[in-house]
Design a protein around this motif. Structure first.
Motif, PDB file in Angstrom:
ATOM      1  N   LEU A 135     -36.805  30.579 -26.845  1.00  0.00           N
ATOM      2  CA  LEU A 135     -37.806  30.926 -25.840  1.00  0.00           C
ATOM      3  C   LEU A 135     -38.893  29.870 -25.682  1.00  0.00           C
ATOM      4  CD1 LEU A 135     -38.277  34.746 -26.563  1.00  0.00           C
ATOM      5  CD2 LEU A 135     -37.093  33.704 -24.624  1.00  0.00           C
ATOM      6  N   LEU A 136     -39.341  29.276 -26.796  1.00  0.00           N
ATOM      7  CA  LEU A 136     -40.445  28.316 -26.715  1.00  0.00           C
ATOM      8  C   LEU A 136     -40.094  27.085 -25.876  1.00  0.00           C
ATOM      9  CD1 LEU A 136     -43.308  27.532 -27.490  1.00  0.00           C
ATOM     10  CD2 LEU A 136     -42.399  26.533 -29.600  1.00  0.00           C
ATOM     11  N   PRO A 137     -38.976  26.378 -26.150  1.00  0.00           N
ATOM     12  CA  PRO A 137     -38.642  25.236 -25.284  1.00  0.00           C
ATOM     13  C   PRO A 137     -38.392  25.663 -23.833  1.00  0.00           C
ATOM     14  CG  PRO A 137     -37.361  25.188 -27.323  1.00  0.00           C
ATOM     15  CD  PRO A 137     -38.019  26.528 -27.259  1.00  0.00           C
ATOM     16  N   TRP A 138     -37.808  26.844 -23.650  1.00  0.00           N
ATOM     17  CA  TRP A 138     -37.555  27.341 -22.291  1.00  0.00           C
ATOM     18  C   TRP A 138     -38.874  27.526 -21.553  1.00  0.00           C
ATOM     19  CZ3 TRP A 138     -33.244  31.566 -21.578  1.00  0.00           C
ATOM     20  CH2 TRP A 138     -32.832  31.584 -20.235  1.00  0.00           C
ATOM     21  N   MET A 139     -39.898  28.006 -22.272  1.00  0.00           N
ATOM     22  CA  MET A 139     -41.216  28.172 -21.676  1.00  0.00           C
ATOM     23  C   MET A 139     -41.829  26.822 -21.304  1.00  0.00           C
ATOM     24  SD  MET A 139     -44.037  29.733 -20.804  1.00  0.00           S
ATOM     25  CE  MET A 139     -43.972  31.424 -21.378  1.00  0.00           C
ATOM     26  N   LEU A 140     -41.575  25.790 -22.129  1.00  0.00           N
ATOM     27  CA  LEU A 140     -42.231  24.490 -21.958  1.00  0.00           C
ATOM     28  C   LEU A 140     -41.408  23.497 -21.134  1.00  0.00           C
ATOM     29  CD1 LEU A 140     -43.571  24.074 -25.608  1.00  0.00           C
ATOM     30  CD2 LEU A 140     -44.778  24.982 -23.614  1.00  0.00           C
ATOM     31  N   LEU A 141     -40.367  23.968 -20.480  1.00  0.00           N
ATOM     32  CA  LEU A 141     -39.525  23.077 -19.682  1.00  0.00           C
ATOM     33  C   LEU A 141     -40.298  22.363 -18.578  1.00  0.00           C
ATOM     34  CD1 LEU A 141     -36.076  24.845 -19.076  1.00  0.00           C
ATOM     35  CD2 LEU A 141     -36.499  22.669 -20.206  1.00  0.00           C
TER      36      LEU A 141
ATOM     37  N   ILE B 290     -35.524  21.579 -12.938  1.00  0.00           N
ATOM     38  CA  ILE B 290     -35.979  21.928 -14.288  1.00  0.00           C
ATOM     39  C   ILE B 290     -37.205  22.827 -14.223  1.00  0.00           C
ATOM     40  CG2 ILE B 290     -36.886  21.002 -16.449  1.00  0.00           C
ATOM     41  CD1 ILE B 290     -35.168  18.550 -16.062  1.00  0.00           C
ATOM     42  N   SER B 291     -38.117  22.533 -13.290  1.00  0.00           N
ATOM     43  CA  SER B 291     -39.314  23.373 -13.141  1.00  0.00           C
ATOM     44  C   SER B 291     -38.942  24.792 -12.765  1.00  0.00           C
ATOM     45  CB  SER B 291     -40.248  22.783 -12.078  1.00  0.00           C
ATOM     46  OG  SER B 291     -40.768  21.539 -12.496  1.00  0.00           O
ATOM     47  N   TYR B 292     -37.929  24.924 -11.911  1.00  0.00           N
ATOM     48  CA  TYR B 292     -37.495  26.264 -11.512  1.00  0.00           C
ATOM     49  C   TYR B 292     -36.973  27.050 -12.709  1.00  0.00           C
ATOM     50  CZ  TYR B 292     -34.811  30.012  -9.349  1.00  0.00           C
ATOM     51  OH  TYR B 292     -34.307  31.245  -9.015  1.00  0.00           O
ATOM     52  N   LEU B 293     -36.324  26.377 -13.655  1.00  0.00           N
ATOM     53  CA  LEU B 293     -35.761  27.043 -14.823  1.00  0.00           C
ATOM     54  C   LEU B 293     -36.818  27.376 -15.882  1.00  0.00           C
ATOM     55  CD1 LEU B 293     -32.460  25.019 -15.389  1.00  0.00           C
ATOM     56  CD2 LEU B 293     -32.719  27.258 -14.317  1.00  0.00           C
ATOM     57  N   SER B 294     -38.031  26.845 -15.728  1.00  0.00           N
ATOM     58  CA  SER B 294     -39.074  27.042 -16.726  1.00  0.00           C
ATOM     59  C   SER B 294     -39.726  28.414 -16.585  1.00  0.00           C
ATOM     60  CB  SER B 294     -40.131  25.948 -16.596  1.00  0.00           C
ATOM     61  OG  SER B 294     -41.267  26.256 -17.367  1.00  0.00           O
ATOM     62  N   PHE B 295     -39.830  29.140 -17.693  1.00  0.00           N
ATOM     63  CA  PHE B 295     -40.542  30.414 -17.683  1.00  0.00           C
ATOM     64  C   PHE B 295     -42.003  30.205 -17.279  1.00  0.00           C
ATOM     65  CE2 PHE B 295     -37.425  32.115 -21.014  1.00  0.00           C
ATOM     66  CZ  PHE B 295     -36.715  32.837 -20.073  1.00  0.00           C
ATOM     67  N   GLY B 296     -42.614  29.152 -17.804  1.00  0.00           N
ATOM     68  CA  GLY B 296     -44.017  28.900 -17.509  1.00  0.00           C
ATOM     69  C   GLY B 296     -44.275  28.709 -16.029  1.00  0.00           C
ATOM     70  N   ALA B 297     -43.415  27.931 -15.366  1.00  0.00           N
ATOM     71  CA  ALA B 297     -43.585  27.683 -13.939  1.00  0.00           C
ATOM     72  C   ALA B 297     -43.396  28.962 -13.133  1.00  0.00           C
ATOM     73  CB  ALA B 297     -42.588  26.616 -13.478  1.00  0.00           C
ATOM     74  N   GLN B 298     -42.439  29.786 -13.519  1.00  0.00           N
ATOM     75  CA  GLN B 298     -42.174  31.024 -12.791  1.00  0.00           C
ATOM     76  C   GLN B 298     -43.304  32.044 -12.966  1.00  0.00           C
ATOM     77  OE1 GLN B 298     -39.870  31.452 -10.669  1.00  0.00           O
ATOM     78  NE2 GLN B 298     -38.443  29.801 -11.104  1.00  0.00           N
ATOM     79  N   LEU B 299     -43.982  31.986 -14.101  1.00  0.00           N
ATOM     80  CA  LEU B 299     -45.050  32.953 -14.362  1.00  0.00           C
ATOM     81  C   LEU B 299     -46.360  32.593 -13.679  1.00  0.00           C
ATOM     82  CD1 LEU B 299     -44.538  33.734 -18.159  1.00  0.00           C
ATOM     83  CD2 LEU B 299     -44.493  35.406 -16.303  1.00  0.00           C
ATOM     84  N   GLN B 300     -46.550  31.334 -13.298  1.00  0.00           N
ATOM     85  CA  GLN B 300     -47.828  30.883 -12.787  1.00  0.00           C
ATOM     86  C   GLN B 300     -48.309  31.703 -11.592  1.00  0.00           C
ATOM     87  OE1 GLN B 300     -47.523  26.681 -12.038  1.00  0.00           O
ATOM     88  NE2 GLN B 300     -47.974  26.113 -14.153  1.00  0.00           N
ATOM     89  N   GLY B 301     -47.453  31.894 -10.613  1.00  0.00           N
ATOM     90  CA  GLY B 301     -47.854  32.632  -9.424  1.00  0.00           C
ATOM     91  C   GLY B 301     -48.172  34.083  -9.715  1.00  0.00           C
ATOM     92  N   LEU B 302     -47.318  34.736 -10.499  1.00  0.00           N
ATOM     93  CA  LEU B 302     -47.531  36.145 -10.822  1.00  0.00           C
ATOM     94  C   LEU B 302     -48.830  36.340 -11.591  1.00  0.00           C
ATOM     95  CD1 LEU B 302     -43.895  37.111 -11.902  1.00  0.00           C
ATOM     96  CD2 LEU B 302     -45.035  37.709  -9.771  1.00  0.00           C
ATOM     97  N   MET B 303     -49.153  35.412 -12.489  1.00  0.00           N
ATOM     98  CA  MET B 303     -50.376  35.529 -13.275  1.00  0.00           C
ATOM     99  C   MET B 303     -51.634  35.354 -12.424  1.00  0.00           C
ATOM    100  SD  MET B 303     -49.474  36.216 -16.425  1.00  0.00           S
ATOM    101  CE  MET B 303     -48.297  37.278 -15.564  1.00  0.00           C
ATOM    102  N   ARG B 304     -51.477  34.776 -11.236  1.00  0.00           N
ATOM    103  CA  ARG B 304     -52.615  34.588 -10.341  1.00  0.00           C
ATOM    104  C   ARG B 304     -52.620  35.586  -9.190  1.00  0.00           C
ATOM    105  NH1 ARG B 304     -55.534  30.263 -11.492  1.00  0.00           N
ATOM    106  NH2 ARG B 304     -54.679  28.718 -12.930  1.00  0.00           N
ATOM    107  N   GLY B 305     -51.775  36.601  -9.306  1.00  0.00           N
ATOM    108  CA  GLY B 305     -51.780  37.657  -8.303  1.00  0.00           C
ATOM    109  C   GLY B 305     -50.985  37.347  -7.056  1.00  0.00           C
ATOM    110  N   VAL B 306     -50.057  36.405  -7.141  1.00  0.00           N
ATOM    111  CA  VAL B 306     -49.208  36.051  -5.994  1.00  0.00           C
ATOM    112  C   VAL B 306     -47.849  36.710  -6.169  1.00  0.00           C
ATOM    113  CG1 VAL B 306     -48.129  34.177  -4.707  1.00  0.00           C
ATOM    114  CG2 VAL B 306     -50.396  33.856  -5.722  1.00  0.00           C
TER     115      VAL B 306
END
Length: 264
Positions: free
Chosen positions: A197-203, A218-234
């Motif tokens: 999970l950790l490397p997947w998050m940091l992709l 690669i950005s699309y596959l990253s958990f971190g990138a996918q969470l950014q919008g949801l965490m900001r209410g998008v």
């Protein structure tokens, strides 16, 4: 489905009748409280600076409690969840194998898909409870916070942020359950889950060193990138589809693993 729900109730009862779940709850609240208070102090300092030097020198996110406190807080909870879920998911199958009850479960008139769904629903219940404990913090801000526009928080953003957290927790649980189905060692299951999970998050960080179109992929596959919008209410449907796809694929792999072991 009735059998799967019965297995889920059994898993939840195991979680709540052992001290491990309560230790996780306590740790989640303790660590979350520390970072929540730290975010509040940062927000307060920004407000004092704004009153002294003017709002034009203050970052935009410190203009309201939602962006200034809750959004940084969610980023912290995402990382806490990354550490917590492997220790919640590790026992789902590994404990059955270690206690030699997995063979008994395999001989029962229960289909592998019902076993997988039941155990996943039980794990989903415990992670939902764990993350749900943190709803206390935005409620606290709503009760004691102040805003010129009325409510101290934008609850549409808050609820969407918690929806993103739940998707993240559900995804981690699905991945952790699959890894737990591969081993009888709970500690190995926890460590491997974290190592996946950790490397997947940091992709997303790795993607910055590449060029297009590899960077976007690669950005699309990253958990971190996918969470950014949801965490900001998008409301990002692409992110929702991504997390649901990972959950489905992990459950499918768990089902195949259990089915293979049944006939082994």
């Amino acid at each position: 489905m009735r059998t799967a729900l019965a297995i889920a109730r059994k898993e939840l009862s195991i979680y709540f009748t052992t001290p491990w779940a309560y230790a996780v709850f306590t740790a989640m609240l303790a660590v979350s409280s520390f970072f929540f208070v730290n975010s509040l102090f940062d927000f307060q300092r920004a407000q004092e600076m704004a009153r002294t030097y003017g709002w034009e020198r203050i970052p935009q996110e410190f203009r309201n409690l939602t962006d200034g406190v809750m959004v940084p807080f969610w980023s912290t909870v995402v990382m806490i969840t990354l550490f917590v879920v492997p220790f919640l998911s590790m026992r789902l199958f590994a404990e059955e194998k270690r206690n030699k009850t997995f063979e008994l479960l395999m001989t029962a008139p229960v289909r592998p898909v019902e076993i997988v769904l039941g155990k996943y629903l039980g794990g989903l219940g415990i992670i939902t409870t764990t993350l749900g404990l943190t709803i206390f913090f935005p409620v606290l801000l709503t009760v004691f916070g102040k805003a010129d526009a009325g409510s101290a928080l934008e609850w549409s953003t808050v609820l969407l942020g918690y929806g993103g957290l739940l998707l993240w927790g559900a995804t981690c649980m699905a991945v952790g359950m699959f890894i737990s189905s591969l081993t009888e060692s709970q500690m190995v299951a926890a460590l491997v889950t974290f190592a996946v999970l950790l490397p997947w998050m940091l992709l997303q960080g790795l993607a910055q060193a590449t060029e297009e179109p590899v960077r976007s992929f690669i950005s699309y596959l990253s958990f971190g990138a996918q969470l950014q919008g949801l965490m900001r209410g998008v409301l990002d449907l692409k992110a929702i589809v991504f997390f649901c796809s990972v959950i489905f694929f992990s459950l499918l792999l768990s089902h195949r693993t259990v089915e293979a072991q049944r006939w082994a």
